[in-house]
Design a protein around this motif. Structure first.
Motif, PDB file in Angstrom:
ATOM      1  N   GLY A 152     -31.439  22.983  47.334  1.00 48.99           N
ATOM      2  CA  GLY A 152     -31.254  24.171  48.151  1.00 48.99           C
ATOM      3  C   GLY A 152     -29.858  24.268  48.725  1.00 48.99           C
ATOM      4  N   ILE A 153     -29.344  23.152  49.218  1.00 43.84           N
ATOM      5  CA  ILE A 153     -27.977  23.145  49.741  1.00 43.84           C
ATOM      6  C   ILE A 153     -26.991  23.529  48.639  1.00 43.84           C
ATOM      7  N   PHE A 154     -27.187  22.956  47.458  1.00 45.84           N
ATOM      8  CA  PHE A 154     -26.300  23.256  46.332  1.00 45.84           C
ATOM      9  C   PHE A 154     -26.375  24.735  45.946  1.00 45.84           C
ATOM     10  N   PHE A 155     -27.597  25.276  45.819  1.00 49.31           N
ATOM     11  CA  PHE A 155     -27.734  26.654  45.349  1.00 49.31           C
ATOM     12  C   PHE A 155     -27.349  27.679  46.409  1.00 49.31           C
ATOM     13  N   VAL A 156     -27.553  27.387  47.681  1.00 50.26           N
ATOM     14  CA  VAL A 156     -27.055  28.293  48.725  1.00 50.26           C
ATOM     15  C   VAL A 156     -25.536  28.356  48.649  1.00 50.26           C
ATOM     16  N   ALA A 161     -30.997  32.424  40.055  1.00 52.75           N
ATOM     17  CA  ALA A 161     -31.148  33.092  38.759  1.00 52.75           C
ATOM     18  C   ALA A 161     -31.445  34.581  38.938  1.00 52.75           C
ATOM     19  N   ILE A 162     -32.309  34.908  39.882  1.00 50.27           N
ATOM     20  CA  ILE A 162     -32.600  36.321  40.139  1.00 50.27           C
ATOM     21  C   ILE A 162     -31.354  37.025  40.663  1.00 50.27           C
ATOM     22  N   HIS A 163     -30.587  36.336  41.494  1.00 50.44           N
ATOM     23  CA  HIS A 163     -29.335  36.910  42.018  1.00 50.44           C
ATOM     24  C   HIS A 163     -28.392  37.265  40.871  1.00 50.44           C
ATOM     25  N   ILE A 169     -29.287  34.508  49.301  1.00 48.29           N
ATOM     26  CA  ILE A 169     -28.980  33.385  50.192  1.00 48.29           C
ATOM     27  C   ILE A 169     -30.147  33.137  51.139  1.00 48.29           C
ATOM     28  N   GLY A 170     -30.758  34.201  51.638  1.00 50.35           N
ATOM     29  CA  GLY A 170     -31.907  34.051  52.531  1.00 50.35           C
ATOM     30  C   GLY A 170     -33.103  33.401  51.854  1.00 50.35           C
ATOM     31  N   ALA A 187     -23.743  27.699  45.973  1.00 57.10           N
ATOM     32  CA  ALA A 187     -23.389  28.361  44.712  1.00 57.10           C
ATOM     33  C   ALA A 187     -23.514  29.883  44.826  1.00 57.10           C
ATOM     34  N   ILE A 188     -24.575  30.352  45.460  1.00 57.16           N
ATOM     35  CA  ILE A 188     -24.748  31.796  45.635  1.00 57.16           C
ATOM     36  C   ILE A 188     -23.641  32.354  46.521  1.00 57.16           C
ATOM     37  N   ALA A 189     -23.307  31.627  47.577  1.00 56.41           N
ATOM     38  CA  ALA A 189     -22.236  32.090  48.472  1.00 56.41           C
ATOM     39  C   ALA A 189     -20.905  32.164  47.731  1.00 56.41           C
ATOM     40  N   LEU A 190     -20.585  31.138  46.948  1.00 58.07           N
ATOM     41  CA  LEU A 190     -19.335  31.160  46.186  1.00 58.07           C
ATOM     42  C   LEU A 190     -19.341  32.240  45.111  1.00 58.07           C
TER      43      LEU A 190
END
Length: 111
Positions: free
Chosen positions: A90-94, A21-23, A51-52, A96-99
């Motif tokens: 976490g796996i899902f949101f990492v 969300a912050i991203h 991502i980090g 999602a952020i990468a995509l």
């Protein structure tokens, strides 16, 4: 670690969606400013920071998940459950952020 386990479990569960969300709230308003100044490295910084942060919260969840697997009381069971959910979230949101980062890194965001 007994007293902080519920707090860390909540961090593992809520950290990745908060990082996402912050991203979103940081990257999209930055586009006009980055296009006018030409500081495209800020995209990389924002993407890598998000991502980090999401990956760090996922690793916290992974660690709690493995440390609580042997205990059997109810409070530890809740921490184990939240940690497991945190790992999957976490796996899902990492991912999602990468995509979500790919278009700004591969395409010209100023068009």
């Amino acid at each position: 670690m007994e007293a902080t386990r519920p707090t860390l479990s909540l961090l593992a569960f809520l950290g990745p969606p908060i990082a996402w969300a912050i991203h979103v709230m940081v990257v999209y308003p930055l586009v006009p400013w980055i296009c006018s100044t030409g500081h495209f490295w800020l995209f990389w910084l924002a993407h890598l920071a998000a991502i980090g942060a999401a990956a760090a919260a996922t690793l916290v969840g992974w660690r709690i998940h493995h440390h609580t697997a042997r205990d059997g009381d109810a409070a530890t069971g809740r921490a184990h459950f939240l940690a497991r959910l945190g790992v999957w979230a976490g796996i899902f949101f990492v991912f999602a952020i990468a995509l979500e980062s790919l278009p700004t890194l591969l395409l010209d965001p100023c068009r």
